[in-house]
Design a protein around this motif. Structure first.
Motif, short mmCIF file in Angstrom:
data_model
loop_
_atom_site.label_atom_id
_atom_site.label_comp_id
_atom_site.label_asym_id
_atom_site.label_seq_id
_atom_site.Cartn_x
_atom_site.Cartn_y
_atom_site.Cartn_z
N ILE A 119 4.19 27.20 10.75
CA ILE A 119 4.73 28.07 11.06
C ILE A 119 3.30 28.02 12.05
N LEU A 120 3.56 28.16 13.76
CA LEU A 120 2.90 27.70 15.09
C LEU A 120 2.29 27.33 15.22
N SER A 121 0.79 27.36 14.59
CA SER A 121 -0.19 25.79 15.06
C SER A 121 -0.60 25.75 14.56
N HIS A 122 -0.20 26.16 12.86
CA HIS A 122 -0.37 24.79 11.06
C HIS A 122 0.20 24.09 11.46
N VAL A 123 -0.34 22.83 10.95
CA VAL A 123 -0.30 21.33 11.22
C VAL A 123 -0.93 21.27 9.80
N ARG A 124 -0.24 20.24 9.63
CA ARG A 124 -0.37 19.40 7.54
C ARG A 124 -0.55 18.33 7.57
N ASN A 125 -0.86 17.76 6.76
CA ASN A 125 -1.14 15.45 6.47
C ASN A 125 -1.07 15.90 5.19
N TYR A 126 -0.42 16.01 4.45
CA TYR A 126 0.10 15.66 3.52
C TYR A 126 2.49 14.77 3.74
N ALA A 127 2.37 14.41 3.01
CA ALA A 127 4.22 13.75 2.86
C ALA A 127 4.43 14.23 2.54
N GLY A 128 4.50 15.61 1.27
CA GLY A 128 5.31 16.54 0.72
C GLY A 128 5.53 17.78 1.49
N ALA A 129 4.86 17.53 3.09
CA ALA A 129 5.29 19.17 4.20
C ALA A 129 6.08 19.03 4.47
N TYR A 130 6.86 17.72 4.50
CA TYR A 130 7.54 17.29 5.65
C TYR A 130 8.85 17.07 4.92
N ASP A 131 9.96 17.67 5.29
CA ASP A 131 11.82 17.62 4.94
C ASP A 131 12.32 16.86 5.37
N TYR A 132 12.08 15.77 6.17
CA TYR A 132 12.67 14.94 7.26
C TYR A 132 11.90 13.84 7.78
N TRP A 133 12.45 12.43 7.73
CA TRP A 133 12.04 11.82 8.20
C TRP A 133 12.80 10.78 8.69
N GLY A 134 12.06 9.79 9.36
CA GLY A 134 13.66 8.91 10.36
C GLY A 134 12.51 6.84 10.02
N GLN A 135 13.90 6.68 10.11
CA GLN A 135 13.71 5.05 9.18
C GLN A 135 12.89 4.31 9.63
N GLY A 136 11.47 4.31 9.90
CA GLY A 136 10.83 3.94 10.73
C GLY A 136 11.01 2.85 11.24
N LYS A 179 1.39 -0.82 -0.30
CA LYS A 179 0.09 0.11 -0.46
C LYS A 179 0.61 1.47 0.02
N GLU A 180 -0.02 2.35 0.15
CA GLU A 180 0.79 3.47 0.09
C GLU A 180 0.95 4.33 1.31
N ARG A 181 1.91 5.18 1.22
CA ARG A 181 2.33 5.45 2.90
C ARG A 181 1.08 6.67 3.32
N GLU A 182 1.08 6.72 4.03
CA GLU A 182 -0.41 7.86 4.84
C GLU A 182 -0.79 7.90 5.64
N PHE A 183 -1.19 8.90 6.12
CA PHE A 183 -0.95 9.96 7.25
C PHE A 183 -1.79 9.28 8.18
N VAL A 184 -1.39 9.83 9.39
CA VAL A 184 -1.67 9.12 10.39
C VAL A 184 -2.45 9.93 11.69
N GLY A 185 -0.84 10.81 11.82
CA GLY A 185 -1.18 12.26 12.88
C GLY A 185 -0.23 13.01 12.84
N VAL A 186 -0.40 13.89 13.44
CA VAL A 186 0.55 14.96 13.37
C VAL A 186 0.48 16.08 14.52
N ILE A 187 1.23 16.47 15.66
CA ILE A 187 1.31 17.58 16.54
C ILE A 187 1.96 18.73 16.09
#
Length: 126
Positions: free
Chosen positions: A102-119, A42-50
């Protein structure tokens, strides 16, 4: 910038796991941290963001009420508490940092994220 996810494992349906995401190398408190997962085939999917200060969280509908995000900026850690796990939660879970938010803004799509852990792998048996 480095992220390291940990805490995965094998658990029976209905059980709980707590995932951790440890960060280093940047101003952790300036980044929103998201979790994504990818199940086999399956494709990678969003779970949650803080948000940066932990005041805002957003979850995908399938985990609402079961998963909870928290963060400790002093320790540069984000936690994903997963309760009432289901077999469909089986996946590799990744944490990622959105350093451009910025501030309290959150985004739920992978393209917004610059750095990733290894899983970290989570397997829920029925």
């Amino acid at each position: 910038v480095q992220l390291q996810a940990s805490g995965g494992g094998l658990v029976q349906a209905g059980g709980s796991l707590k995932l951790s995401c440890a960060a280093s190398g940047y101003a952790f408190s300036r980044a929103a941290v998201g979790w994504f997962r990818q199940a086999p085939g399956k494709e990678r999917e969003f779970v949650g963001v803080i948000s940066r200060n932990g005041g805002i969280t957003e979850y995908t509908e399938s985990v609402q009420g079961r998963f909870t995000l928290s963060r400790d900026n002093a320790k540069k850690q984000v936690y994903l508490q997963m309760n009432d796990l289901k077999p469909e939660d089986t996946a590799v879970y990744y944490c990622a940092a959105d350093v451009r938010t910025i501030l309290s803004h959150v985004r739920n799509y992978a393209g917004a994220y610059d750095y990733w852990g290894q899983g970290t792998k989570v397997t829920v048996s029925s």
